[in-house]
Design a protein around this motif. Sequence first.
Motif, PDB file in Angstrom:
ATOM      1  N   THR A 136       0.886  -1.296   0.026  1.00 19.90           N
ATOM      2  CA  THR A 136      -0.177   0.009  -0.015  1.00 19.90           C
ATOM      3  C   THR A 136       0.772   1.261  -0.092  1.00 19.90           C
ATOM      4  O   THR A 136       2.283   1.210   0.183  1.00 19.90           O
ATOM      5  CB  THR A 136      -0.778  -0.032   1.230  1.00 19.90           C
ATOM      6  N   HIS A 137       0.218   2.360  -0.327  1.00 20.67           N
ATOM      7  CA  HIS A 137       0.969   3.630  -0.234  1.00 20.67           C
ATOM      8  C   HIS A 137       1.554   3.858   1.112  1.00 20.67           C
ATOM      9  O   HIS A 137       2.711   4.467   1.089  1.00 20.67           O
ATOM     10  CB  HIS A 137      -0.044   4.863  -0.687  1.00 20.67           C
ATOM     11  N   LEU A 138       0.802   3.732   2.010  1.00 19.84           N
ATOM     12  CA  LEU A 138       1.118   4.016   3.221  1.00 19.84           C
ATOM     13  C   LEU A 138       2.439   3.208   3.838  1.00 19.84           C
ATOM     14  O   LEU A 138       3.304   3.594   4.488  1.00 19.84           O
ATOM     15  CB  LEU A 138       0.038   3.800   4.335  1.00 19.84           C
ATOM     16  N   ARG A 139       2.358   1.762   3.653  1.00 21.36           N
ATOM     17  CA  ARG A 139       3.366   1.101   4.040  1.00 21.36           C
ATOM     18  C   ARG A 139       4.666   1.354   3.047  1.00 21.36           C
ATOM     19  O   ARG A 139       5.832   1.191   3.539  1.00 21.36           O
ATOM     20  CB  ARG A 139       3.019  -0.743   3.526  1.00 21.36           C
ATOM     21  N   LYS A 144      10.186   3.223   3.027  1.00 20.21           N
ATOM     22  CA  LYS A 144      11.295   4.223   2.568  1.00 20.21           C
ATOM     23  C   LYS A 144      11.863   4.779   3.687  1.00 20.21           C
ATOM     24  O   LYS A 144      13.147   5.088   3.952  1.00 20.21           O
ATOM     25  CB  LYS A 144      10.665   5.156   1.660  1.00 20.21           C
ATOM     26  N   GLY A 145      11.176   5.438   4.750  1.00 23.16           N
ATOM     27  CA  GLY A 145      11.547   5.971   5.937  1.00 23.16           C
ATOM     28  C   GLY A 145      12.548   5.176   6.705  1.00 23.16           C
ATOM     29  O   GLY A 145      13.563   5.482   7.208  1.00 23.16           O
ATOM     30  N   LEU A 146      12.165   3.924   6.990  1.00 23.16           N
ATOM     31  CA  LEU A 146      12.854   2.930   7.697  1.00 23.16           C
ATOM     32  C   LEU A 146      13.949   2.540   6.989  1.00 23.16           C
ATOM     33  O   LEU A 146      15.124   2.342   7.679  1.00 23.16           O
ATOM     34  CB  LEU A 146      11.967   1.773   8.110  1.00 23.16           C
ATOM     35  N   THR A 147      13.992   2.328   5.902  1.00 23.22           N
ATOM     36  CA  THR A 147      15.138   1.798   4.910  1.00 23.22           C
ATOM     37  C   THR A 147      16.358   3.086   4.683  1.00 23.22           C
ATOM     38  O   THR A 147      17.324   2.873   5.120  1.00 23.22           O
ATOM     39  CB  THR A 147      14.849   1.521   3.320  1.00 23.22           C
ATOM     40  N   GLY A 148      15.782   4.310   4.901  1.00 18.43           N
ATOM     41  CA  GLY A 148      16.583   5.454   4.946  1.00 18.43           C
ATOM     42  C   GLY A 148      17.310   5.543   6.369  1.00 18.43           C
ATOM     43  O   GLY A 148      18.418   5.769   6.222  1.00 18.43           O
ATOM     44  N   LEU A 149      16.516   5.268   7.348  1.00 15.06           N
ATOM     45  CA  LEU A 149      17.335   5.427   8.624  1.00 15.06           C
ATOM     46  C   LEU A 149      18.284   4.370   8.771  1.00 15.06           C
ATOM     47  O   LEU A 149      19.251   4.631   9.277  1.00 15.06           O
ATOM     48  CB  LEU A 149      16.211   5.130   9.628  1.00 15.06           C
ATOM     49  N   THR A 233       0.083  -2.348   9.429  1.00 15.54           N
ATOM     50  CA  THR A 233       1.197  -1.126   9.131  1.00 15.54           C
ATOM     51  C   THR A 233       1.661  -0.623  10.303  1.00 15.54           C
ATOM     52  O   THR A 233       3.087  -0.379  10.319  1.00 15.54           O
ATOM     53  CB  THR A 233       0.420  -0.081   8.267  1.00 15.54           C
ATOM     54  N   PHE A 234       0.810  -0.135  11.251  1.00 13.62           N
ATOM     55  CA  PHE A 234       1.426   0.548  12.331  1.00 13.62           C
ATOM     56  C   PHE A 234       1.886  -0.242  13.172  1.00 13.62           C
ATOM     57  O   PHE A 234       3.158   0.024  13.939  1.00 13.62           O
ATOM     58  CB  PHE A 234       0.419   1.361  12.992  1.00 13.62           C
TER      59      PHE A 234
END
Length: 271
Positions: A136-139, A144-149, A233-234
């Motif tokens: 999904t768009h949210l996932r 992406k955020g977690l990967t970037g971290l 997701t959350f």
Amino acid sequence: MDDHAWGAVLSDNTSPTVSVVIAALNEARNIPHVLGKLGPEVTQVVLVDGGSTDRTIEVTLEHRPDATVIRQTRTGKGNALVCGFEACTGDVIAMIDADGSADPGEIPDFVAALTAGADYAKGTRFALGGHSTDITHLRNLGNKGLTGLVNVLYGTRYTDLCHGYNVFWRRIVPLMELPDPSLPRPADGSKIWGDGFEVETLINVRLAAAGARVSEVKNVEYPRLHGESNLNTFRDGARVLRTIAIEYLRHRRQRAGRTARPALVDQAAER
């Protein structure tokens, strides 16, 4: 030879044998599809059953009579995978989900990355040519955020942290430092760290911390064939974030307490 190449290619240049680990819980309707897509490079199928109440085991053996079927010792995907890793006999281990979302026909692409020099071939849905018809768009944003971290903390260049399609040399399993499957489940019913869905993130960051040579391999993710996913997701996003934080602190403590990489079996010499 590069001392980081713990999973270096076979010395006699033969094709590596491949064990596929499938962790399953009530996947009788999906297993035939997964097994039917396995290619001739797969020399062993290890089904790890999590206490299925349907015919998952029976259907597996009907379609693959030579399959190694075991029951996991505790609960959770991490425990199932470790139980499977212990039963593997191949040079290479492939992690495949039982729901039909991953295409086992892509395994040769992963093996090619290993024989080219990687220790760990990490699936990615977001490299050029990769794709997901399920996320999904949210996932996607969360991933992406977690990967970037992780990339900032570990100096990696991952494009897809939260993905379970990975293939690696069996010899690097000790680098993952996953919990011993023979340990009893805690009396309070909690999970041992590494037994749950955090296992995929654990593997990715621990191998990065160990300096393993990781090569990303594009692949396509399809929707689950039958049944419903247990992903939330959350809840799962928070678990991954917690995993990154705990493991980074653990990594920093280990670096502060040692002056050199721990001695490992000289795996290259054994080949």
